[in-house]
Design a protein around this motif. Structure first.
Motif, PDB file in Angstrom:
ATOM      1  N   LYS A  71       1.057  -1.178   0.041  1.00 55.00           N
ATOM      2  CA  LYS A  71       0.180   0.142  -0.220  1.00 55.00           C
ATOM      3  C   LYS A  71       1.252   1.085   0.119  1.00 55.00           C
ATOM      4  CE  LYS A  71      -4.077   2.074   2.492  1.00 55.00           C
ATOM      5  NZ  LYS A  71      -4.196   2.055   3.653  1.00 55.00           N
ATOM      6  N   TYR A  72       1.818   0.774   0.298  1.00 54.21           N
ATOM      7  CA  TYR A  72       3.070   2.571   0.424  1.00 54.21           C
ATOM      8  C   TYR A  72       3.981   2.379  -0.147  1.00 54.21           C
ATOM      9  CZ  TYR A  72       0.044   3.007   4.793  1.00 54.21           C
ATOM     10  OH  TYR A  72      -1.288   3.115   5.684  1.00 54.21           O
ATOM     11  N   SER A  73       3.615   2.209  -1.950  1.00 52.83           N
ATOM     12  CA  SER A  73       4.758   2.154  -2.726  1.00 52.83           C
ATOM     13  C   SER A  73       4.326   3.357  -3.411  1.00 52.83           C
ATOM     14  CB  SER A  73       5.314   1.200  -3.112  1.00 52.83           C
ATOM     15  OG  SER A  73       3.952   0.676  -3.953  1.00 52.83           O
ATOM     16  N   LEU A  74       5.329   3.436  -4.329  1.00 56.68           N
ATOM     17  CA  LEU A  74       4.948   4.165  -5.816  1.00 56.68           C
ATOM     18  C   LEU A  74       4.301   3.740  -6.356  1.00 56.68           C
ATOM     19  CD1 LEU A  74       8.710   6.438  -5.892  1.00 56.68           C
ATOM     20  CD2 LEU A  74       6.249   7.167  -5.574  1.00 56.68           C
ATOM     21  N   HIS A 106       1.284   1.356  -5.983  1.00 53.77           N
ATOM     22  CA  HIS A 106       0.483   2.018  -5.517  1.00 53.77           C
ATOM     23  C   HIS A 106      -0.133   3.664  -5.652  1.00 53.77           C
ATOM     24  CE1 HIS A 106      -3.107   1.570  -2.706  1.00 53.77           C
ATOM     25  NE2 HIS A 106      -3.121   2.787  -2.306  1.00 53.77           N
ATOM     26  N   SER A 107       0.705   4.428  -5.375  1.00 55.55           N
ATOM     27  CA  SER A 107      -0.094   5.780  -5.854  1.00 55.55           C
ATOM     28  C   SER A 107       0.232   6.184  -6.977  1.00 55.55           C
ATOM     29  CB  SER A 107       1.368   6.691  -5.425  1.00 55.55           C
ATOM     30  OG  SER A 107       1.255   6.658  -3.237  1.00 55.55           O
ATOM     31  N   ASN A 139      -2.061   3.311  -8.510  1.00 55.95           N
ATOM     32  CA  ASN A 139      -3.645   3.378  -7.953  1.00 55.95           C
ATOM     33  C   ASN A 139      -4.221   1.880  -8.099  1.00 55.95           C
ATOM     34  OD1 ASN A 139      -5.356   3.956  -6.552  1.00 55.95           O
ATOM     35  ND2 ASN A 139      -6.764   5.015  -7.907  1.00 55.95           N
ATOM     36  N   ASN A 149      -7.305  -0.605  -1.703  1.00 58.32           N
ATOM     37  CA  ASN A 149      -8.570   0.338  -0.916  1.00 58.32           C
ATOM     38  C   ASN A 149      -9.296   0.089  -0.271  1.00 58.32           C
ATOM     39  OD1 ASN A 149      -7.368   2.160  -2.727  1.00 58.32           O
ATOM     40  ND2 ASN A 149      -8.316   2.064  -4.587  1.00 58.32           N
TER      41      ASN A 149
END
Length: 154
Positions: free
Chosen positions: A140-143, A145-146, A149, A154
């Motif tokens: 979840k805390y990775s580029l 995911h960012s 998306n 989620n």
């Protein structure tokens, strides 16, 4: 009026304290292992280390026909893909490439010495980390995911 506000704050505090936390501890593992890969990759800039390894990686040692090229490829890959792995960008690709490098290290360089008394366990642990992250991804805390998306987080 004041007691209602305090009561609400107390309830929020209770919910926050006793609710099920959903941390992602893999982010710490990913960042630390990525930074360690960068640390090991920096050996390319140390002349003494590089000269010594190029001799042991040659025909007489590990058997690479072009040991200098192999050293450059492995160390540059450790730096580049270690950075990508640490920030979680193209995590599975980075993990796979670093897994291949660690496979060569475990099988060829260390001859399957993976136990503490053999002093090869660290390389094997890197191999395990990268094998796991090939399947799990950046989290979840990775580029990844960012930027991409992915809906499954989620």
């Amino acid at each position: 009026m004041e007691s209602k506000i305090l009561k609400k704050q107390y309830i929020k505090l209770q919910v926050w304290l006793f609710s099920e936390a959903k941390p992602d501890p893999l982010v710490f593992i990913r960042v630390i292992v990525g930074l360690w890969m960068i640390w090991y990759g920096k050996d390319i800039f140390i002349d003494d280390w590089f000269e010594e390894r190029s001799k042991t990686w040659g025909e007489e040692g590990l058997g690479f026909s072009n040991p200098i090229l192999m050293l450059y490829l492995s160390k540059i890959s450790e730096i580049v893909f270690g950075c990508l792995f640490a920030v979680g960008l193209f995590t599975r690709l980075s993990s796979f490439i670093l897994l291949v490098i660690m496979s060569v290290a475990v099988v060829i360089a260390q001859g399957w010495k993976i136990f503490p008394y053999d002093r090869g366990e660290i390389t094997f642990f890197y191999w395990l980390f990268f094998a796991a992250f090939v399947f799990i991804g950046g989290g979840k805390y990775s580029l990844d995911h960012s930027l991409f998306n992915r809906k499954k987080y989620n």
